[in-house]
Each structure stands twice: as structure tokens, then as C-alpha cells.
Design a protein around this motif. Structure first.
Motif, PDB file in Angstrom:
ATOM      1  N   VAL A 220       0.854  -1.187   0.000  1.00 38.78           N
ATOM      2  CA  VAL A 220       0.000   0.000   0.000  1.00 38.78           C
ATOM      3  C   VAL A 220       0.890   1.237   0.000  1.00 38.78           C
ATOM      4  O   VAL A 220       2.056   1.186   0.418  1.00 38.78           O
ATOM      5  CB  VAL A 220      -0.930   0.027   1.228  1.00 38.78           C
ATOM      6  N   GLU A 221       0.341   2.337  -0.467  1.00 39.08           N
ATOM      7  CA  GLU A 221       1.098   3.585  -0.417  1.00 39.08           C
ATOM      8  C   GLU A 221       1.263   4.013   1.037  1.00 39.08           C
ATOM      9  O   GLU A 221       0.337   3.919   1.835  1.00 39.08           O
ATOM     10  CB  GLU A 221       0.388   4.686  -1.212  1.00 39.08           C
ATOM     11  N   ALA A 222       2.472   4.474   1.357  1.00 40.39           N
ATOM     12  CA  ALA A 222       2.738   4.915   2.724  1.00 40.39           C
ATOM     13  C   ALA A 222       2.122   6.283   2.966  1.00 40.39           C
ATOM     14  O   ALA A 222       2.052   7.123   2.064  1.00 40.39           O
ATOM     15  CB  ALA A 222       4.244   4.956   2.979  1.00 40.39           C
ATOM     16  N   ARG A 223       1.681   6.498   4.190  1.00 37.25           N
ATOM     17  CA  ARG A 223       1.110   7.799   4.531  1.00 37.25           C
ATOM     18  C   ARG A 223       2.178   8.873   4.580  1.00 37.25           C
ATOM     19  O   ARG A 223       1.926  10.034   4.275  1.00 37.25           O
ATOM     20  CB  ARG A 223       0.401   7.713   5.889  1.00 37.25           C
ATOM     21  N   VAL A 224       3.372   8.498   5.001  1.00 43.22           N
ATOM     22  CA  VAL A 224       4.474   9.455   5.086  1.00 43.22           C
ATOM     23  C   VAL A 224       5.203   9.465   3.756  1.00 43.22           C
ATOM     24  O   VAL A 224       5.704   8.442   3.308  1.00 43.22           O
ATOM     25  CB  VAL A 224       5.453   9.079   6.217  1.00 43.22           C
ATOM     26  N   ARG A 225       5.270  10.619   3.123  1.00 45.81           N
ATOM     27  CA  ARG A 225       5.945  10.751   1.860  1.00 45.81           C
ATOM     28  C   ARG A 225       7.391  11.167   2.085  1.00 45.81           C
ATOM     29  O   ARG A 225       7.717  11.841   3.053  1.00 45.81           O
ATOM     30  CB  ARG A 225       5.265  11.817   0.980  1.00 45.81           C
ATOM     31  N   GLN A 234       4.401   0.586   1.584  1.00 38.86           N
ATOM     32  CA  GLN A 234       4.523  -0.115   2.858  1.00 38.86           C
ATOM     33  C   GLN A 234       3.851  -1.475   2.760  1.00 38.86           C
ATOM     34  O   GLN A 234       2.771  -1.619   2.168  1.00 38.86           O
ATOM     35  CB  GLN A 234       3.864   0.719   3.958  1.00 38.86           C
ATOM     36  N   THR A 241       9.103   1.347   5.857  1.00 38.53           N
ATOM     37  CA  THR A 241       8.551   1.609   4.531  1.00 38.53           C
ATOM     38  C   THR A 241       9.507   1.112   3.444  1.00 38.53           C
ATOM     39  O   THR A 241      10.656   0.783   3.705  1.00 38.53           O
ATOM     40  CB  THR A 241       8.307   3.118   4.308  1.00 38.53           C
TER      41      THR A 241
END
Length: 329
Positions: A220-225, A234, A241
Motif C-alpha cells: 500500500v502507499e505509505a502515509r508518510v511521503r 509499505q 517503509t
């Protein structure tokens, strides 16, 4: 809209105690910069205080060669970290000398660190770093553990994926993020430093790596960029990550917010393009005022949106003459 260029990668030294396949030509004898041609600590600090910071730079990454080979590197880190305008200071290292220096670097003000770890298998690791003697993997792993122990956060591990060499380890390396607050970054192999190897091996695109990991655990895409070019994902439920730097398959030149300063004082706008580069060291030693140098840097900043490595590949602009280790990555 072009990004604000506020990030300077600073090569402290062009020498390295490894000779990684993707960084240096295999078996080549590189001509290292003479000691007297390397920017001194005082010159570097002058350039930061009176040229780069007035031009808007506030984030700095120390690179090499291997930056931990720089004499008195902890003291230099402390002085850069102490500059009031320094908003972020990080380092990229191969980790071999890190076990003994991690605490000192952290105490000096360094908070973020990237460590190259291209394999978890000592024999493969030896092959990649060009070492035919005793394995150095354990020493690097000890450096990673020391960095984690003293509190570096984020702690990033850089992996250059080479087909037929370490690509079979992608899942094992990704798994390091499940139980650790570590950030593993997979980097597409580039044709710089060792073009012959690139021609023989080719490269694996990030999407292929993502699919491998997704099939094993999901992704999934991480919330923290990230602040840089990595696309961050992630494994569901993982503490860390996974970053994918896709300079070959997904050009990110329009997002580039950085310039690079070589150990001998050349400022270049692009990793793979020397168009417009400036010899700041020679100018500084010749008595050119820092105000004039700042004006020259500003001109290069204005030119930067039109300079990128994809143009170089098409043959329309620019060239590069140095290996990755000489540029600073």
C-alpha cells in the motif's frame, strides 16, 4: 510549477574503501583528487554561509566517495549542523566505519542517515563491492545496528538492484521493514560508473519489484511521503517503509529539488548532466567575492529546470565525465 531548489548534496571526498560494481569501472584505476584540490572545511563552510544559504539552500546531505573517510568528519558535521539556517542535515555512507562513529555523528547533530546495503548474503556483498578478500558484510551490518541503536530516524538502507546479482534478494531485503522502523529503498541500476556492467546486465524497473513484493505480502502507499525522488510504499502492518527510486523508468526531473557539489568544488545541476556547472573552489581561491559566486549560483538555479538527464540520454544537451563515486551520487 518547478520545485524550490533548496537541497545540496555535498561530496566530502572522492575516495572510497569499496569499489562497487555500479559506482566504479571494474578494475579501473581512478585518478583521485589531490588533497590540496579538495575543499577545506573552512572553504566549504564559507560557501555554505555566504553562497548557498543566501541562495535559499537549507537542506544538506553529505556524501562521498565514502564521507566517513574525510578527516575530522565529526567536527565538520557539528559545524554544519550548528549553522542557524540548516533545517536538515543527512549523510549517505557505505557503513563500514559507522560502528565506531555513529554515536559521535549523532551527538554532533546528524539525525538522518542512508546506508548502502545491496545484499544480505556476504558472498554476494563481496562481489558487489569489489572485495576479493575477507568479507566486509558483518562490519557494515554492525554499523547499521549502531546507527539504529543511537537513534537515527529515519534509518534508510539503499539497494541498487542488479539483474542476476542481487535481484533474488528483493523479498528478503523488503522483509527488513516488517519488524523494524527501517526504510529500504530500491534504486534502479543506472548506466554511470560501469557502463559495461549495465550493458551486460541491464536493469529491473521499479514496477516489477513492486509486483514481486505485492504478490508476497500486499503493498500500500505509505502515509508518510519522502522528501526526495522515492515513491514510498509499505507492507501492510509493517513498521518501516519501502521506497522505489525509478530514475530509469519514471523520469522525475520535474520534481528535482537538488544540486550537487563535488569534493573539489564543482557545482553541477544534475547527476547525469554537467551543463552549466561552476568551479566554485577555483573562483573562491582566486579572490572572487562570495556575492559574485552567489550570483553565479543563482544563474545556474534559473537554468536548472531546462537541464535534466533524459535530455543527455537523447543527445540534445550536456555530458558527464565522472563516475558516480566522483560525483557524489
Amino acid at each position: 510549477m518547478n520545485p524550490v531548489v533548496d537541497y545540496l548534496r555535498i561530496s566530502l571526498i572522492d575516495r572510497c574503501n569499496f569499489q562497487c560494481q555500479y559506482c566504479m569501472p571494474e578494475g579501473a584505476e581512478l585518478e583521485y583528487i589531490r588533497k590540496q584540490e579538495v575543499l577545506t572545511d573552512a572553504e566549504l563552510l564559507t560557501l555554505l554561509r555566504e553562497v548557498f544559504i543566501p541562495c535559499g539552500f537549507s537542506r544538506f546531505r553529505l556524501t562521498g566517495g565514502e564521507p566517513l573517510l574525510r578527516p575530522q568528519v565529526v567536527s565538520l558535521v557539528q559545524q554544519i549542523a550548528a549553522l542557524p539556517e540548516t533545517q536538515d542535515l543527512s549523510m549517505t555512507t557505505n557503513g563500514f566505519l559507522l560502528a565506531d562513529l555513529a554515536q559521535g555523528l549523532y551527538d554532533a547533530g546528524l539525525r538522518r542517515i542512508n546506508i548502502s546495503l545491496d545484499s544480505l548474503e556476504p558472498e554476494v556483498f563481496n562481489r558487489i563491492i569489489g572485495n576479493r578478500g575477507r568479507t566486509r558484510w558483518q562490519q557494515v551490518w554492525s554499523g547499521i545496528q549502531a546507527a539504529h541503536r543511537v537513534g537515527f530516524d529515519p534509518l534508510k538502507l539503499n539497494v541498487v538492484v542488479i539483474p542476476g546479482v542481487n535481484d533474488h534478494e528483493v523479498l528478503d531485503l523488503a522483509a527488513l521493514t516488517i519488524d523494524r522502523h527501517w526504510h529500504v529503498r530500491f534504486i534502479e541500476f543506472m548506466p554511470i560508473g560501469n557502463g559495461n556492467l549495465f550493458g551486460d546486465k541491464g536493469w529491473i524497473d521499479s514496477e516489477t519489484l513492486r509486483q514481486q513484493i505485492h504478490q508476497r505480502w500486499g503493498l500500500v502507499e505509505a502515509r508518510v511521503r519522502g522528501n526526495g525522488p522515492a515513491d514510498v510504499f509499505q507492507i501492510p502492518g509493517a513498521k518501516g517503509t519501502l521506497g522505489f527510486i525509478s530514475q530509469m523508468s519514471e523520469c522525475f526531473c520535474d520534481r528535482c529539488n537538488r544540486m550537487r557539489l563535488s569534493a573539489d568544488g564543482w557545482l553541477r545541476p544534475c547527476l547525469l548532466n554537467e551543463t552549466g556547472q561552476i568551479d566554485l573552489k577555483t573562483a573562491l581561491r582566486s579572490g572572487v567575492s562570495t556575492r559574485e559566486l552567489c550570483a553565479q549560483v543563482q544563474v545556474l538555479l534559473d537554468l536548472k529546470p531546462a537541464i535534466n538527464f533524459k535530455q543527455r540520454e537523447s543527445g540534445t544537451v550536456g555530458t558527464y565525465t565522472r563516475t558516480m563515486s566522483q560525483i557524489g551520487g
